[in-house]
Design an enzyme around this catalytic site. Structure first.
Site, mmCIF file in Angstrom:
data_model
loop_
_atom_site.group_PDB
_atom_site.id
_atom_site.type_symbol
_atom_site.label_atom_id
_atom_site.label_comp_id
_atom_site.label_asym_id
_atom_site.label_seq_id
_atom_site.Cartn_x
_atom_site.Cartn_y
_atom_site.Cartn_z
ATOM 1 N N ASN A 172 0.828 -1.210 0.000
ATOM 2 C CA ASN A 172 0.000 0.000 0.000
ATOM 3 C C ASN A 172 0.858 1.255 0.000
ATOM 4 O O ASN A 172 0.406 2.324 -0.414
ATOM 5 C CB ASN A 172 -0.896 0.023 1.244
ATOM 6 C CG ASN A 172 -2.064 -0.920 1.106
ATOM 7 O OD1 ASN A 172 -2.500 -1.202 -0.011
ATOM 8 N ND2 ASN A 172 -2.559 -1.415 2.215
ATOM 9 N N GLY A 178 1.999 9.449 -0.978
ATOM 10 C CA GLY A 178 3.409 9.851 -0.995
ATOM 11 C C GLY A 178 3.703 11.085 -0.154
ATOM 12 O O GLY A 178 4.742 11.729 -0.313
ATOM 13 N N ARG A 419 -10.050 13.074 8.894
ATOM 14 C CA ARG A 419 -10.532 12.174 7.842
ATOM 15 C C ARG A 419 -11.845 11.493 8.228
ATOM 16 O O ARG A 419 -12.721 11.311 7.401
ATOM 17 C CB ARG A 419 -9.471 11.105 7.540
ATOM 18 C CG ARG A 419 -8.295 11.671 6.798
ATOM 19 C CD ARG A 419 -7.265 10.626 6.483
ATOM 20 N NE ARG A 419 -6.277 11.193 5.559
ATOM 21 C CZ ARG A 419 -5.291 10.507 5.012
ATOM 22 N NH1 ARG A 419 -5.137 9.236 5.284
ATOM 23 N NH2 ARG A 419 -4.454 11.093 4.182
ATOM 24 N N ALA A 576 1.433 8.115 7.662
ATOM 25 C CA ALA A 576 1.680 6.681 7.419
ATOM 26 C C ALA A 576 3.120 6.472 6.944
ATOM 27 O O ALA A 576 3.798 5.536 7.376
ATOM 28 C CB ALA A 576 0.709 6.136 6.378
#
Ligand code: ADP
Length: 595
Positions: A172, A178, A419, A576
């Site tokens: 993932n 990015g 989110r 992440a």
């Protein structure tokens, strides 16, 4: 890349055998070209044949995502030439791209007068051999965290074996946005943005509802900038300045130059290529369980593509880096039903790659690892309503560059918020869809500005792929979106008024960097999809896995999305990659320096 590839090919041949040559093939010598459909458009192929052999295959420019591109583009031609046959396997995880290349080659061979049916008959394969191998460190998963761990372990001179379930590296991480959050005075000060690692850590912790382990949060946030510099030292290119990534809550987001996560994966792979004596990557190899002897994890039982046993021994440690379980419907239903997301069943799409299915969580649990925050799952609001992936998304805008518009032509939520809040609000809109809308201020050069996969905005608008529409005026855009023009114009007027008076606007948005006044205008539809699991295996700040009774499990390390306790109830956008860089690096270091 080629060397790692050669290594993998050698390994594939060793493990799976190689198809035989098609007996007596004959061609009209020459060079032939053809095109076939790939994932993101056409793939041009040029094939040169002599009277009895396929001599060369070249794959031309195409829009396949960089991560998926590198492997099939090299592996498939090489295998066709080596086997002199069209009966070659597709690359796992890149089936559409693989099939595209094979069918374009087939077209060329037809033009050369070949008996294509005969070329498609698979030669008998040697039965795959079982494999036994050992290294200082065995790493399960060739995504961001696994490759970061491989880089840091080899930096210490350790030997490593990485096992990757799919035929492509990157997991993932490769198809992520990015984006990378890090307080970075050099990039932020010229924009007048004040920041610090303490503030970053506080926002990360509070943005995750204060349920994460603050020590882990601090470890990540205080090492974020150093992690970014480490990546740059391995070849990652970052755009100058910072923006505010979707759900990141602050203007400290760095954007990679290469599309999606490919810049990070490329930096890792190219670094590992220079350390071939230390690093072996086994593709198409699925880890199934951890080997425990005398209370210590000493290896991994895996299985090759053809079902052959692969037994790997680790003299220093095993790093589990298999990613999360947002794509595993059974697991997300098992762990995450609750008030926050009433239905995470199979009707909810996922942005996840097919190989990422929570395997590492099960493997670690089986040797006594503690699992935490398993009920915390994140939906991402900028996914494609057709397939749940982030395909078609113009990531580079940052939240400062767009508003969300529902089918009634209205705004309905602050776009610079969390989110989960935005996803919830979006689910409540007509058809669970909102348009991401941008003006000519954000998209000032459609011929060169690119969406996540690397395609230009101009190309997206021309093809209408992923629902992209544009209009010289807001009214024209509204017509192309199918929303009422008067409502849309009013929504943008209100937004601009909030920019003018300094905000916050009526939804509480405070990120009001510039007015949206210029055409052409652009929009495309988005929906929330299951994206990230905040819960997983419990680790300490040295990435050592902890057992249900709170002790370190000797020999076992974990990093990346497979772990829990870092992002709490909501992961900030742009955290992440920081997680896999910082903790992947720590895990590789801890495992390789273990006694
Ligand atoms: P992270 O960001 O935590 O590194 P990714 O999703 O980027 O997570 O990478 C996880 C990788 O692990 C993927 O490439 C996936 O295919 C691989 N993987 C998942 N399960 C297994 C398994 N059982 N054996 C080997 N590799 C696995």
């Amino acid at each position: 890349m080629k060397k790692v590839l050669a290594l993998c090919l050698a390994l594939c041949m060793m493990l799976f055998g190689v198809a035989g040559f098609a007996e007596g093939a004959s061609y009209t010598p020459g060079t032939y070209t053809a095109e076939a459909r790939g994932m993101w458009g056409t793939i041009p192929v040029t094939v040169t044949v002599s009277e009895n052999a396929i001599e060369s295959i070249e794959v031309g420019e195409n829009n396949e995502t960089v991560g998926l591109r590198q492997w099939p583009m090299n592996i498939i031609p090489q295998e066709i030439i080596e086997s002199q046959s069209l009966a070659v396997d597709t690359v796992t995880g890149a089936t559409v791209t693989s099939r595209g290349i094979i069918s374009a080659v087939e077209d060329c061979l037809k033009q050369a007068g070949a008996d294509v049916a005969a070329l498609k008959v698979a030669a008998e394969k040697e039965p795959a051999q079982d494999v036994e191998a050992s290294a200082d460190v065995v790493i399960v998963g060739g995504g961001g965290a696994g490759l970061a761990a491989a880089c840091s372990a080899t930096e210490n001179g350790a030997t490593v074996i990485v096992v990757e379930k799919m035929g492509t590296l990157g997991g993932n991480s490769m198809v992520s946005g990015g984006i990378y959050n890090a307080p970075d005075p050099e990039a932020q000060a010229p924009l007048g943005i004040e920041d610090s690692p303490e503030f970053f850590a506080q926002q990360t912790w509070e943005g995750g509802d204060k349920i994460a382990n603050k020590e882990l949060v601090d470890e990540m946030c205080f090492n974020a900038l150093d992690g970014l510099k480490w990546m740059e030292s391995m070849g990652l290119e970052i755009k100058p300045g910072v923006g505010q990534g979707t759900g990141s809550l602050y203007q400290r987001t760095h954007y990679a130059v290469l599309p999606q996560g490919s810049g990070y994966i490329k930096a890792f792979v190219e670094t590992l290529m220079t350390r071939e004596d230390l690093c072996t990557i086994m593709m198409d190899t699925t880890a199934e369980s951890l080997i425990v002897e005398d209370g210590r994890v000493v290896g991994v039982n895996a299985v090759g593509k053809d079902g052959n046993a692969v037994t790997l021994r680790a003299s220093k440690g095993v790093v589990v880096a298999t990613g999360g379980f947002a794509g595993n419907v059974e697991m997300r239903v098992q762990y995450c039903q609750g008030e926050k997301w009433p239905d995470l069943g199979k009707s909810l799409m996922t942005s996840n790659m097919p190989g990422v299915t929570g395997d590492g969580i099960r493997m670690c649990e089986a040797v006594g690892a503690n699992l935490i925050d398993m009920d915390q799952i994140q939906l991402l609001q900028v996914c494609n309503p057709k397939n749940g992936t982030t395909s078609g998304h113009f990531n580079a805008a940052g939240v400062q560059g767009y508003v969300l518009i529902n089918k009634e032509g209205e705004r309905f939520i602050r776009e610079d918020g969390r989110r989960d809040e935005i996803s919830k609000a979006m689910i409540a809109q007509t058809d669970g869809i909102a348009y991401l809308l941008m003006s000519g201020e954000t998209i000032y050069d459609p011929e060169t500005q690119t969406i996540a996969s690397g395609r230009t905005v101009a190309d997206m608008v021309e093809t209408g792929d992923d629902g992209w529409v544009s209009g010289e005026t807001l009214e024209e855009l509204a017509a192309n979106m199918g929303v009422p023009a008067d409502a849309l114009v009013a929504a943008i007027d209100e937004y601009n008024a909030a920019v003018e008076n300094g905000g916050p606007d009526q939804f509480g948005r405070t990120l009001l960097n510039y007015k949206f006044e210029k055409g052409p205008w652009y929009a495309y539809p988005r929906s929330p999809a299951a994206h990230y699991t905040m819960g997983g295996v419990q680790i300490d700040t040295a990435a050592r896995v902890l057992s249900t009774d709170g002790n370190v499990i000797p020999g076992l390390y974990a990093a990346g999305e497979v772990t829990g306790g870092i992002h709490g109830g909501n992961r900030l956008g742009g955290n992440a990659i920081v997680d896999f860089v910082v903790f992947g690096r720590i895990a590789g270091n801890s495992a390789s320096t273990a006694e």
